[in-house]
Write a protein that holds these residues in place. Structure first.
Motif, PDB file in Angstrom:
ATOM      1  N   MET A   1       0.903  -1.149  -0.142  1.00 23.93           N
ATOM      2  CA  MET A   1       0.285   0.152  -0.049  1.00 23.93           C
ATOM      3  C   MET A   1       0.978   1.427  -0.071  1.00 23.93           C
ATOM      4  SD  MET A   1      -2.899   1.235   2.909  1.00 23.93           S
ATOM      5  CE  MET A   1      -1.975   0.272   4.084  1.00 23.93           C
ATOM      6  N   ALA A   2       0.834   2.071  -1.081  1.00 26.82           N
ATOM      7  CA  ALA A   2       1.528   3.334  -1.285  1.00 26.82           C
ATOM      8  C   ALA A   2       1.005   4.315  -0.348  1.00 26.82           C
ATOM      9  CB  ALA A   2       1.644   3.721  -2.729  1.00 26.82           C
ATOM     10  N   LEU A   3       1.938   4.924   0.478  1.00 23.99           N
ATOM     11  CA  LEU A   3       1.491   5.988   1.138  1.00 23.99           C
ATOM     12  C   LEU A   3       2.232   7.461   0.656  1.00 23.99           C
ATOM     13  CD1 LEU A   3       2.015   4.720   4.687  1.00 23.99           C
ATOM     14  CD2 LEU A   3      -0.328   4.831   3.623  1.00 23.99           C
ATOM     15  N   SER A   4       3.011   7.311  -0.209  1.00 23.67           N
ATOM     16  CA  SER A   4       3.690   8.439  -0.867  1.00 23.67           C
ATOM     17  C   SER A   4       3.656   8.275  -2.231  1.00 23.67           C
ATOM     18  CB  SER A   4       5.073   8.750  -0.240  1.00 23.67           C
ATOM     19  OG  SER A   4       5.747   9.581  -0.755  1.00 23.67           O
ATOM     20  N   TYR A   5       3.808   9.183  -3.114  1.00 24.98           N
ATOM     21  CA  TYR A   5       4.042   9.178  -4.519  1.00 24.98           C
ATOM     22  C   TYR A   5       5.389   8.946  -4.801  1.00 24.98           C
ATOM     23  CZ  TYR A   5      -0.483  11.337  -5.213  1.00 24.98           C
ATOM     24  OH  TYR A   5      -1.965  11.605  -5.074  1.00 24.98           O
ATOM     25  N   VAL A   6       6.433   9.077  -3.885  1.00 25.78           N
ATOM     26  CA  VAL A   6       7.783   8.828  -4.139  1.00 25.78           C
ATOM     27  C   VAL A   6       8.510   8.029  -2.772  1.00 25.78           C
ATOM     28  CG1 VAL A   6       9.937  10.125  -4.293  1.00 25.78           C
ATOM     29  CG2 VAL A   6       7.993  11.411  -4.932  1.00 25.78           C
ATOM     30  N   ASP A   7       9.126   7.200  -3.315  1.00 27.63           N
ATOM     31  CA  ASP A   7       9.927   6.306  -2.026  1.00 27.63           C
ATOM     32  C   ASP A   7      11.137   6.921  -1.757  1.00 27.63           C
ATOM     33  OD1 ASP A   7      11.910   5.422  -3.782  1.00 27.63           O
ATOM     34  OD2 ASP A   7      10.790   3.696  -4.284  1.00 27.63           O
ATOM     35  N   LEU A   8      11.607   6.589  -0.660  1.00 30.09           N
ATOM     36  CA  LEU A   8      12.863   7.203  -0.077  1.00 30.09           C
ATOM     37  C   LEU A   8      13.927   7.233  -1.204  1.00 30.09           C
ATOM     38  CD1 LEU A   8      14.308   8.568   2.172  1.00 30.09           C
ATOM     39  CD2 LEU A   8      14.645   6.363   3.268  1.00 30.09           C
ATOM     40  N   THR A   9      14.336   6.051  -1.734  1.00 30.49           N
ATOM     41  CA  THR A   9      15.206   6.072  -2.819  1.00 30.49           C
ATOM     42  C   THR A   9      15.044   6.823  -3.985  1.00 30.49           C
ATOM     43  OG1 THR A   9      15.589   3.615  -2.511  1.00 30.49           O
ATOM     44  CG2 THR A   9      16.436   4.265  -4.657  1.00 30.49           C
ATOM     45  N   GLU A  10      13.910   7.183  -4.323  1.00 28.75           N
ATOM     46  CA  GLU A  10      13.616   8.039  -5.335  1.00 28.75           C
ATOM     47  C   GLU A  10      13.930   9.815  -5.096  1.00 28.75           C
ATOM     48  OE1 GLU A  10      10.017   6.552  -8.579  1.00 28.75           O
ATOM     49  OE2 GLU A  10       9.526   7.021  -6.000  1.00 28.75           O
ATOM     50  N   GLU A  38       3.627  12.992   4.618  1.00 26.01           N
ATOM     51  CA  GLU A  38       2.800  14.281   4.947  1.00 26.01           C
ATOM     52  C   GLU A  38       2.692  14.980   3.497  1.00 26.01           C
ATOM     53  OE1 GLU A  38       0.586  16.971   6.662  1.00 26.01           O
ATOM     54  OE2 GLU A  38       0.959  14.997   7.489  1.00 26.01           O
ATOM     55  N   ALA A  39       3.766  15.353   2.718  1.00 28.56           N
ATOM     56  CA  ALA A  39       3.651  15.813   1.335  1.00 28.56           C
ATOM     57  C   ALA A  39       2.486  15.184   0.478  1.00 28.56           C
ATOM     58  CB  ALA A  39       4.756  16.197   0.952  1.00 28.56           C
ATOM     59  N   VAL A  95       4.430  15.163 -10.793  1.00 26.60           N
ATOM     60  CA  VAL A  95       4.016  14.950  -9.273  1.00 26.60           C
ATOM     61  C   VAL A  95       5.021  14.377  -8.234  1.00 26.60           C
ATOM     62  CG1 VAL A  95       2.216  13.305  -8.147  1.00 26.60           C
ATOM     63  CG2 VAL A  95       1.732  14.423 -10.364  1.00 26.60           C
ATOM     64  N   LYS A  96       5.930  13.505  -8.964  1.00 29.06           N
ATOM     65  CA  LYS A  96       7.024  13.018  -7.729  1.00 29.06           C
ATOM     66  C   LYS A  96       7.816  14.284  -7.299  1.00 29.06           C
ATOM     67  CE  LYS A  96       7.280   8.267  -9.689  1.00 29.06           C
ATOM     68  NZ  LYS A  96       8.099   7.474  -9.883  1.00 29.06           N
ATOM     69  N   ALA A  97       8.371  15.160  -8.350  1.00 23.98           N
ATOM     70  CA  ALA A  97       8.889  16.187  -8.018  1.00 23.98           C
ATOM     71  C   ALA A  97       8.442  17.040  -7.045  1.00 23.98           C
ATOM     72  CB  ALA A  97       9.303  17.018  -9.237  1.00 23.98           C
ATOM     73  N   ALA A  98       7.029  17.223  -7.275  1.00 24.26           N
ATOM     74  CA  ALA A  98       6.199  18.309  -6.094  1.00 24.26           C
ATOM     75  C   ALA A  98       6.297  17.634  -4.779  1.00 24.26           C
ATOM     76  CB  ALA A  98       4.656  18.353  -6.939  1.00 24.26           C
ATOM     77  N   THR A  99       6.215  16.333  -4.902  1.00 22.37           N
ATOM     78  CA  THR A  99       6.067  15.639  -3.672  1.00 22.37           C
ATOM     79  C   THR A  99       7.427  16.032  -2.854  1.00 22.37           C
ATOM     80  OG1 THR A  99       4.805  13.927  -4.560  1.00 22.37           O
ATOM     81  CG2 THR A  99       5.736  13.415  -2.371  1.00 22.37           C
ATOM     82  N   CYS A 100       8.476  15.636  -3.577  1.00 24.05           N
ATOM     83  CA  CYS A 100       9.817  15.848  -2.864  1.00 24.05           C
ATOM     84  C   CYS A 100      10.049  17.449  -2.663  1.00 24.05           C
ATOM     85  CB  CYS A 100      11.022  15.646  -4.065  1.00 24.05           C
ATOM     86  SG  CYS A 100      11.238  13.788  -4.112  1.00 24.05           S
ATOM     87  N   GLU A 101       9.554  18.432  -3.505  1.00 22.57           N
ATOM     88  CA  GLU A 101       9.460  19.928  -3.049  1.00 22.57           C
ATOM     89  C   GLU A 101       8.833  19.945  -1.745  1.00 22.57           C
ATOM     90  OE1 GLU A 101      11.557  21.900  -4.115  1.00 22.57           O
ATOM     91  OE2 GLU A 101      12.532  21.138  -5.940  1.00 22.57           O
ATOM     92  N   GLU A 102       7.490  19.563  -1.769  1.00 19.48           N
ATOM     93  CA  GLU A 102       6.737  19.733  -0.457  1.00 19.48           C
ATOM     94  C   GLU A 102       7.504  19.109   0.782  1.00 19.48           C
ATOM     95  OE1 GLU A 102       3.357  21.500   1.446  1.00 19.48           O
ATOM     96  OE2 GLU A 102       4.250  21.865  -0.236  1.00 19.48           O
ATOM     97  N   ALA A 103       7.810  18.195   0.507  1.00 18.07           N
ATOM     98  CA  ALA A 103       8.646  17.381   1.707  1.00 18.07           C
ATOM     99  C   ALA A 103       9.763  18.350   2.314  1.00 18.07           C
ATOM    100  CB  ALA A 103       9.150  16.168   1.237  1.00 18.07           C
ATOM    101  N   LEU A 104      10.579  18.855   1.328  1.00 18.80           N
ATOM    102  CA  LEU A 104      11.590  19.842   1.646  1.00 18.80           C
ATOM    103  C   LEU A 104      11.004  21.180   2.390  1.00 18.80           C
ATOM    104  CD1 LEU A 104      14.571  20.479   1.547  1.00 18.80           C
ATOM    105  CD2 LEU A 104      14.239  21.557  -0.706  1.00 18.80           C
ATOM    106  N   ALA A 105       9.970  21.547   1.936  1.00 22.67           N
ATOM    107  CA  ALA A 105       9.269  22.675   2.531  1.00 22.67           C
ATOM    108  C   ALA A 105       8.763  22.362   3.650  1.00 22.67           C
ATOM    109  CB  ALA A 105       8.247  23.269   1.622  1.00 22.67           C
TER     110      ALA A 105
END
Length: 160
Positions: A1-10, A38-39, A95-105
């Motif tokens: 079950m995916a909880l994020s659009y991006v995994d830690l490796t990505e 959370e992102a 969408v993956k990049a946006a997830t990373c950017e929001e996580a950083l923010a």
């Protein structure tokens, strides 16, 4: 079950070449995973064009978008319209990049008094002679994430 659009490796690959990502590099893996989850939750609260590609999927992406075409008779003449969907089979890189950017923010600003006031819809804050006014936002901390998601947002129009 995916909880994020991006995994830690990505995410690690994304941030490997990113400037000003110290907040990402200075936290442990568990905190990074929490930030990505959370992102994703914040992104999922937005209103997107189309529908989920699979009605049983937990996350909003991948999506399916309406497609309108014409029907032809056996002589090649158009006589009506057909409506269907074009389905994505993967999560788009934006969408993956946006997830990373929001996580950083979230790691940079998520626990600040200013962010908490904005999330509580505070309109004006004053400290002596200094005051700030906040406007309503789409609930993302990252402007970069919002820009990456604009093509998918319901009601958003591309300006050229």
């Amino acid at each position: 079950m995916a909880l994020s659009y991006v995994d830690l490796t990505e995410a690690e690959e994304y941030f490997a070449g990113k400037l000003f990502a110290d907040e990402w590099h200075n936290v442990d893996s568990k905190t990074k995973e929490k930030a990505l989850i959370e992102a994703t939750k914040r992104i999922n609260r937005l209103q997107f064009k189309g529908i989920k590609a699979n009605p049983t999927q937990l996350l909003e992406f991948p999506r399916a978008y309406p497609s309108i075409g014409t029907q032809n008779n056996n002589k090649g003449l158009s006589f009506g319209f057909s409506i269907g969907y074009v389905y994505e089979d993967t999560i788009n890189e934006n969408v993956k990049a946006a997830t990373c950017e929001e996580a950083l923010a979230l790691l940079k600003y998520g626990n600040s008094a200013r962010t908490k006031a904005q999330e509580q819809n505070v309109v004006r804050v004053s400290f002596g002679d200094v005051s700030e006014e906040y406007k309503a936002s789409l609930k993302l901390l990252s402007k970069e994430a919002l820009e990456l998601l604009k093509p998918y947002l319901a009601g958003a129009v591309a300006i050229k």
